[in-house]
Design a protein around this motif. Structure first.
Motif, PDB file in Angstrom:
ATOM      1  N   GLN A  63       0.838  -1.205   0.000  1.00 13.92           N
ATOM      2  CA  GLN A  63       0.000   0.000   0.000  1.00 13.92           C
ATOM      3  C   GLN A  63       0.874   1.258   0.000  1.00 13.92           C
ATOM      4  O   GLN A  63       0.566   2.236  -0.679  1.00 13.92           O
ATOM      5  CB  GLN A  63      -0.919  -0.026   1.228  1.00 13.92           C
ATOM      6  N   ARG A  82      -2.269  -0.169  -9.226  1.00 15.97           N
ATOM      7  CA  ARG A  82      -3.371  -1.133  -9.210  1.00 15.97           C
ATOM      8  C   ARG A  82      -2.971  -2.407  -8.455  1.00 15.97           C
ATOM      9  O   ARG A  82      -3.680  -2.868  -7.561  1.00 15.97           O
ATOM     10  CB  ARG A  82      -3.778  -1.486 -10.646  1.00 15.97           C
ATOM     11  N   ARG A  85      -2.543  -1.812  -4.662  1.00 11.78           N
ATOM     12  CA  ARG A  85      -3.813  -1.702  -3.953  1.00 11.78           C
ATOM     13  C   ARG A  85      -4.484  -3.067  -3.838  1.00 11.78           C
ATOM     14  O   ARG A  85      -5.086  -3.395  -2.802  1.00 11.78           O
ATOM     15  CB  ARG A  85      -4.731  -0.717  -4.680  1.00 11.78           C
ATOM     16  N   ALA A  86      -4.376  -3.853  -4.904  1.00  7.01           N
ATOM     17  CA  ALA A  86      -4.983  -5.194  -4.863  1.00  7.01           C
ATOM     18  C   ALA A  86      -4.283  -6.063  -3.823  1.00  7.01           C
ATOM     19  O   ALA A  86      -4.926  -6.784  -3.058  1.00  7.01           O
ATOM     20  CB  ALA A  86      -4.892  -5.833  -6.247  1.00  7.01           C
ATOM     21  N   SER A 136      -8.042  -0.019   2.895  1.00  2.00           N
ATOM     22  CA  SER A 136      -7.550  -0.676   1.680  1.00  2.00           C
ATOM     23  C   SER A 136      -8.707  -1.194   0.842  1.00  2.00           C
ATOM     24  O   SER A 136      -8.656  -1.163  -0.399  1.00  2.00           O
ATOM     25  CB  SER A 136      -6.627  -1.843   2.042  1.00  2.00           C
ATOM     26  N   ALA A 140      -9.289  -0.024  -2.928  1.00  2.00           N
ATOM     27  CA  ALA A 140      -9.297  -0.984  -4.037  1.00  2.00           C
ATOM     28  C   ALA A 140     -10.641  -0.956  -4.760  1.00  2.00           C
ATOM     29  O   ALA A 140     -10.681  -0.995  -6.005  1.00  2.00           O
ATOM     30  CB  ALA A 140      -9.005  -2.384  -3.510  1.00  2.00           C
ATOM     31  N   HIS A 143     -10.977   2.209  -6.761  1.00  2.97           N
ATOM     32  CA  HIS A 143     -10.048   2.137  -7.884  1.00  2.97           C
ATOM     33  C   HIS A 143     -10.642   1.294  -9.014  1.00  2.97           C
ATOM     34  O   HIS A 143     -10.575   1.642 -10.191  1.00  2.97           O
ATOM     35  CB  HIS A 143      -8.730   1.522  -7.410  1.00  2.97           C
TER      36      HIS A 143
END
Lengths: 366, 302
Positions: A63, A82, A85-86, A136, A140, A143
């Motif tokens: 993160q 991406r 974050r995943a 988070s 995510a 996003h």
């Protein structure tokens, strides 16, 4: 250890004998134990908690990297953002069940949020994990809904994700390293003997594994330039971890507790798996790549995989060695021969020592 | 004569109910909320009868465990645990091999016996570690695990510097001595202390006990037993590293390690700050390194 020894001088409650007979509690410890039976109980933490420590560190540091890539990047870092974050969300989603499954009464997991206690990493860690998971998750999700538009501008959803990522990144720093405090704040000899070094070891390993995982992602996405930058971060972190490991080992040695991490199958897996494979191989791979004009994809991938594997071996070895050290009374008694650092000498003790230096008998202390 | 005058009011063999403030009759202490209570275990008086172990098991309904022989000594209990809240340690001071003593002093058994128990530390590491608030400090200044809150995370187990707390796999909760919390509420002396036939285990207000114990040490020194000392009273071994003092403290006559006790135990939670702050500082450094490497991408030509 730089603490003060337990002697008649430091313990005014002990009667100071006029005779030459050494006081039993002051007499030097000659390695006596109670039939070699354990003086402590080992933690009931098994591989699940060790795996959680690994996953939490990887997620937390991912993160941080994703946030930095989003704030400082030039738009070609979108896959890092991406993937980071995943990974952060995945870590929280996998980590929480690992913790809950290790409870002996898992149905009451919510009692973890019943109180808040700054002196218990198990308590404030639960809040860090909860906060990190929520932040988070929001990041995510937002996003995913609002990917960056083709023209480079950000949709409102994406902007929401960019806002929630900041608290998530701060909590990510906690995720990466609070687990070391969790282990050090026990009486387990191996964990208690090196609180600072182990915190750095866990933190650097978290950042190294996160960078390695994201570097693999860039290799898959076909962006060797991004991969190269992440490999640089992984190498810096791994080098830091190597230094921290050396410091931890020095502290263990000084306290006389490191044997469970040095010898036997755990010692072998720590040295071969965590240090040689987990740090030596990636440092070598990334160094070769950094020096060569045409970096090899293969070396980058091998280095990343070795780091990821080594981080897990390191956590598992430290858990097993710690639990084993708790069952060895001589380890614990060596560690507790001295009062810990920071314990201030008392004034009347100073007076007593002073009196003795001047040749006066301080007599029986109150 | 040692008998409380109120005892005459309850002379019948089968009293109608619980005697109010019975502890006053059995140990001269009235139990009142808000005061500190504890145990003073004088090992020089222990005869190793294990009545405390049995009384504890019976009162607290603890199941039997470890039905076997250790082969070490008369100690077949081994250690404190989820189902054992009093444990009598037996140390034979006879040496081994060539150092083995051939002759003994008259009237000396060469055995050290000590009834071990949860120390109910003034700054209890198990309590500080507990994330659910299941372990709490009672109105009698003792430390108790609430079974209806505990979720079996087990963090109190490695936190304890004396290896006292243990998880039971039968019910998935942590267990340890409650200093007979239920008995204290009912004005009764704890079962182990009440059953102790030699008063090796003494229950009372903690300040009273400290005074009593210091006088006992002086008394023993006067009689020539110069190796007697306190463990766990303020400013003695056992009360080290921020633990302040132990509400269950001991009079010992040999190194604490001989009795399986650490000479300078520490307060585990004192390591939270150094560890966590160092960890966060390391993360700040790593974040700076990461920021440098991430922003380096800006200089790339498109």
């Amino acid at each position: 250890m730089t603490g003060r020894p337990v002697t008649a001088e430091t313990m005014p409650g002990l009667p100071v004998e006029q005779t030459a007979i050494p006081h039993p509690a002051v007499r030097e410890w000659n390695g006596e134990t109670y039939y070699d039976l354990a003086s402590l109980k080992p933690s009931p933490f098994d591989w699940k908690i060790a795996a959680y420590v690994y996953v939490a560190g990887l997620a937390g540091s991912s993160q941080i990297i994703a946030t930095l890539a989003d704030r400082l990047g030039d738009g070609r870092d979108e896959t890092i953002v991406r993937n980071g974050r995943a990974l952060a969300l995945a870590g929280a989603v996998i980590g929480a069940p690992l913790l809950i499954l290790d409870l002996k009464t898992p149905g009451r997991f919510y009692n973890m949020l019943r109180i808040y206690r700054t002196r218990s990493p198990m308590s404030f860690g639960s809040y860090i994990l909860t906060g990190f998971g929520v932040a988070s998750g929001l990041t995510a999700a937002a996003h995913l809904i609002g990917e960056r538009r083709a023209d480079g501008s950000r949709s409102p959803m994406r902007r929401a994700a960019d806002m929630t990522q900041v608290p998530a990144a701060f909590l990510g720093a906690g995720m990466s390293t609070y687990t070391a405090a969790l282990l050090s704040a026990t009486s387990t000899p191996l964990w208690a003997s090196a609180p600072r070094a182990m915190a750095v070891q866990f933190g650097t390993s978290a950042m190294a594994t996160a960078a390695a995982a994201l570097s693999l992602g860039e290799q898959i996405a076909g962006d060797p330039e991004n991969s190269r930058r992440l490999d640089g971060l992984a190498a810096v972190s791994a080098a830091g971890e190597l230094v921290a490991s050396a410091f931890a080992e020095k502290r263990h040695h000084e306290a006389g507790v490191g044997e469970t991490l040095r010898k036997g199958p755990i010692g072998t897996s720590y040295r071969a798996g965590a240090l040689a494979l987990g740090l030596g191989v990636p440092l070598a791979c990334h160094a070769i790549n950094a020096l060569s004009k045409r970096p090899s994809r293969g070396l980058s991938v091998v280095g990343s995989l070795a780091l990821l594997a080594g981080g897990m071996v390191m956590r598992q070895a430290i858990f097993q060695a710690g639990n084993k050290s708790a069952e060895r009374p001589d380890d614990y008694f060596r560690l507790t021969q001295r009062e810990p650092e920071g314990a201030k000498p008392r004034r009347r003790v100073d007076r007593a020592i002073e009196g003795r230096r001047n040749g006066r008998d301080p007599g029986r202390l109150p | 004569m040692g008998v409380h005058p109120r005892a005459l009011d309850y002379a019948e063999s089968l009293p109608d109910g619980v005697i109010p403030d019975e502890s006053e009759l059995t140990c001269g202490t009235r139990i009142e909320p808000g005061k500190s209570y504890g145990f003073f275990t004088d090992t020089t008086l222990c005869i190793g009868c294990k009545a405390c172990e049995v009384a504890c098991k019976e009162w607290n309904g603890l199941p039997a465990d470890n039905l076997g022989l250790t082969g070490n000594s008369y100690d077949n209990t081994g250690d404190l645990g989820a189902n054992t809240w009093r444990h009598v340690a037996f140390v034979e001071k006879i040496g081994s091999g060539d150092d083995r003593a051939r002759e003994m002093k008259p009237f000396q058994s060469n055995w050290l016996m000590m009834s071990d128990v949860c120390k109910h530390c003034a700054n209890a590491p198990c309590l500080e570690a507990c994330p659910t608030g299941s372990i709490f400090r009672t109105e009698f200044d003792t430390v108790v695990v609430q079974q209806d809150i505990c979720n079996g995370c087990g963090y109190c187990v490695p936190a304890c510097p004396f290896g006292v707390v243990e998880l039971s796999l039968e019910d998935g909760k942590a267990h340890k001595c409650t200093l007979c919390y239920d008995r204290l509420k009912g004005g009764l002396e704890p079962a182990c202390a009440k059953s102790c036939p030699t008063d090796s285990i003494q229950f009372g207000e903690i300040e009273d006990l400290f005074g009593r114990a210091r006088r006992r040490v002086e008394d023993l020194h006067g009689k020539g037993a110069t190796d007697a000392y306190l463990y766990g009273a303020p400013d003695t071994p056992g009360a080290t590293g921020g633990l302040k003092h132990l509400n269950a403290f001991f009079l010992l006559t040999d190194r604490p390690e001989v009795y399986n006790l650490p000479v300078a135990p520490t307060r585990a939670s004192d390591r939270v700050r150094p560890s966590f702050l160092t960890g966060l500082a390391a993360m700040a450094g790593l974040t700076l390194a990461a920021a440098a490497l991430m922003s380096a991408g800006r200089e790339r030509g498109r």
